[in-house]
Design an enzyme around this catalytic site. Structure first.
Site, PDB file in Angstrom:
ATOM      1  N   GLY A  14      -1.109 -41.870   1.915  1.00  0.00           N
ATOM      2  CA  GLY A  14      -2.108 -40.822   2.156  1.00  0.00           C
ATOM      3  C   GLY A  14      -2.692 -40.185   0.911  1.00  0.00           C
ATOM      4  O   GLY A  14      -3.204 -39.064   0.969  1.00  0.00           O
ATOM      5  N   ASN A  16      -5.422 -41.071  -0.654  1.00  0.00           N
ATOM      6  CA  ASN A  16      -6.875 -40.920  -0.453  1.00  0.00           C
ATOM      7  C   ASN A  16      -7.175 -39.767   0.504  1.00  0.00           C
ATOM      8  O   ASN A  16      -8.172 -39.064   0.330  1.00  0.00           O
ATOM      9  CB  ASN A  16      -7.491 -42.228   0.047  1.00  0.00           C
ATOM     10  N   LEU A  95      -9.631 -53.684  13.125  1.00  0.00           N
ATOM     11  CA  LEU A  95     -10.103 -53.044  14.354  1.00  0.00           C
ATOM     12  C   LEU A  95     -10.997 -53.996  15.130  1.00  0.00           C
ATOM     13  O   LEU A  95     -11.773 -54.753  14.560  1.00  0.00           O
ATOM     14  CB  LEU A  95     -10.852 -51.760  13.999  1.00  0.00           C
ATOM     15  N   ASN A 109     -14.364 -47.654   5.004  1.00  0.00           N
ATOM     16  CA  ASN A 109     -13.061 -48.071   4.499  1.00  0.00           C
ATOM     17  C   ASN A 109     -13.115 -48.059   2.974  1.00  0.00           C
ATOM     18  O   ASN A 109     -14.181 -48.213   2.392  1.00  0.00           O
ATOM     19  CB  ASN A 109     -12.731 -49.484   4.983  1.00  0.00           C
ATOM     20  N   HIS A 111     -11.424 -49.988  -0.376  1.00  0.00           N
ATOM     21  CA  HIS A 111     -10.682 -51.203  -0.718  1.00  0.00           C
ATOM     22  C   HIS A 111     -10.523 -51.285  -2.237  1.00  0.00           C
ATOM     23  O   HIS A 111     -11.484 -51.041  -2.971  1.00  0.00           O
ATOM     24  CB  HIS A 111     -11.438 -52.432  -0.190  1.00  0.00           C
ATOM     25  N   GLU A 176     -10.510 -44.617  -6.882  1.00  0.00           N
ATOM     26  CA  GLU A 176     -10.606 -44.480  -5.419  1.00  0.00           C
ATOM     27  C   GLU A 176     -10.741 -43.010  -5.038  1.00  0.00           C
ATOM     28  O   GLU A 176     -11.563 -42.641  -4.199  1.00  0.00           O
ATOM     29  CB  GLU A 176      -9.362 -45.063  -4.737  1.00  0.00           C
TER      30      GLU A 176
END
Ligand code: GRF
Length: 207
Positions: A14, A16, A95, A109, A111, A176
């Protein structure tokens, strides 16, 4: 996009999620996290959410008879909380189309590579093994293919000769944390459209 309510889906650590929470707190990202969802009961990221007084929800995949049923439960939980934008942050489950169709161009998302290089698992290790000199992070829209939807923002990170997977991953993670809140803000602010594979400014004139 009308509202600015986020649903953040996590699997584990967690960090991010923490970066998104911090960006909201210091005004870099104007948004509200409506719910943090994990499929793992003891995901560390759920504690991060609790500390920040954000509602959490665990939807274990073992409880769902099928992938489609899991996707339906997830979509329903997000709709109930009137989520405008779904942010995957380390959520590794692929998903299904029913979920993706429920939130068209409203799932992001992050990556840890410069996509389309090194999709899938262990992107940092893939980059080291390939011998690239530059890798990085990508925020992209989620579609039915793995790590393949239109790109919102990217940030490059140099690969050093002495890098290990851990040192490279740590340096990418710094990017990120900067990139994801910025990309979320960009998407929430609107003024863009998807043109084929590209996310373009609505002001941009087609050559
Ligand atoms: C990040 O490296 C992200 O790019 C990838 O999964 C990792 C999640 O880390 N999709 P965290 O849970 O946000 O710390």
């Amino acid at each position: 996009m009308n509202g600015r309510r986020l649903g953040v889906l996590i699997l584990g650590r967690g960090s991010n999620l923490q970066a998104i929470i911090d960006a909201i707190a210091d005004g870099r990202l104007r948004a509200e996290i409506a719910v943090v969802i994990s499929n793992i009961q003891n995901a560390a990221g759920l504690d991060i959410a609790r500390v920040a007084n954000i509602p959490t929800l665990v939807i274990p995949h073992q409880d769902s008879p099928s992938r489609a049923a899991y996707d339906r439960a997830l979509a329903q939980a997000l709709r109930t909380r009137q989520v405008d934008l779904v942010c995957l942050a380390g959520f590794m489950r692929l998903l299904g189309t029913s979920f993706i169709d429920a939130f068209p161009n409203r799932i992001l998302n992050i990556h840890p590579s410069l996509l389309p290089a090194f999709p899938g698992l262990d992107a940092q290790q893939q980059a080291l093994q390939h011998g690239v000199k530059v890798t990085g992070a990508t925020v992209h829209f989620v579609d039915a293919a793995l790590d393949a939807g239109p790109i919102v923002l990217q940030s490059a990170v140099p690969v050093r000769a002495a890098d290990t997977v851990a040192s490279l991953a740590a340096r990418i993670l710094v990017e990120e944390h900067r990139l994801y809140p910025e990309a979320i803000d960009r998407v929430l602010n609107g003024g863009w459209r998807i043109d084929g594979r590209r996310m373009v400014d609505t002001a941009e004139v087609t050559p």
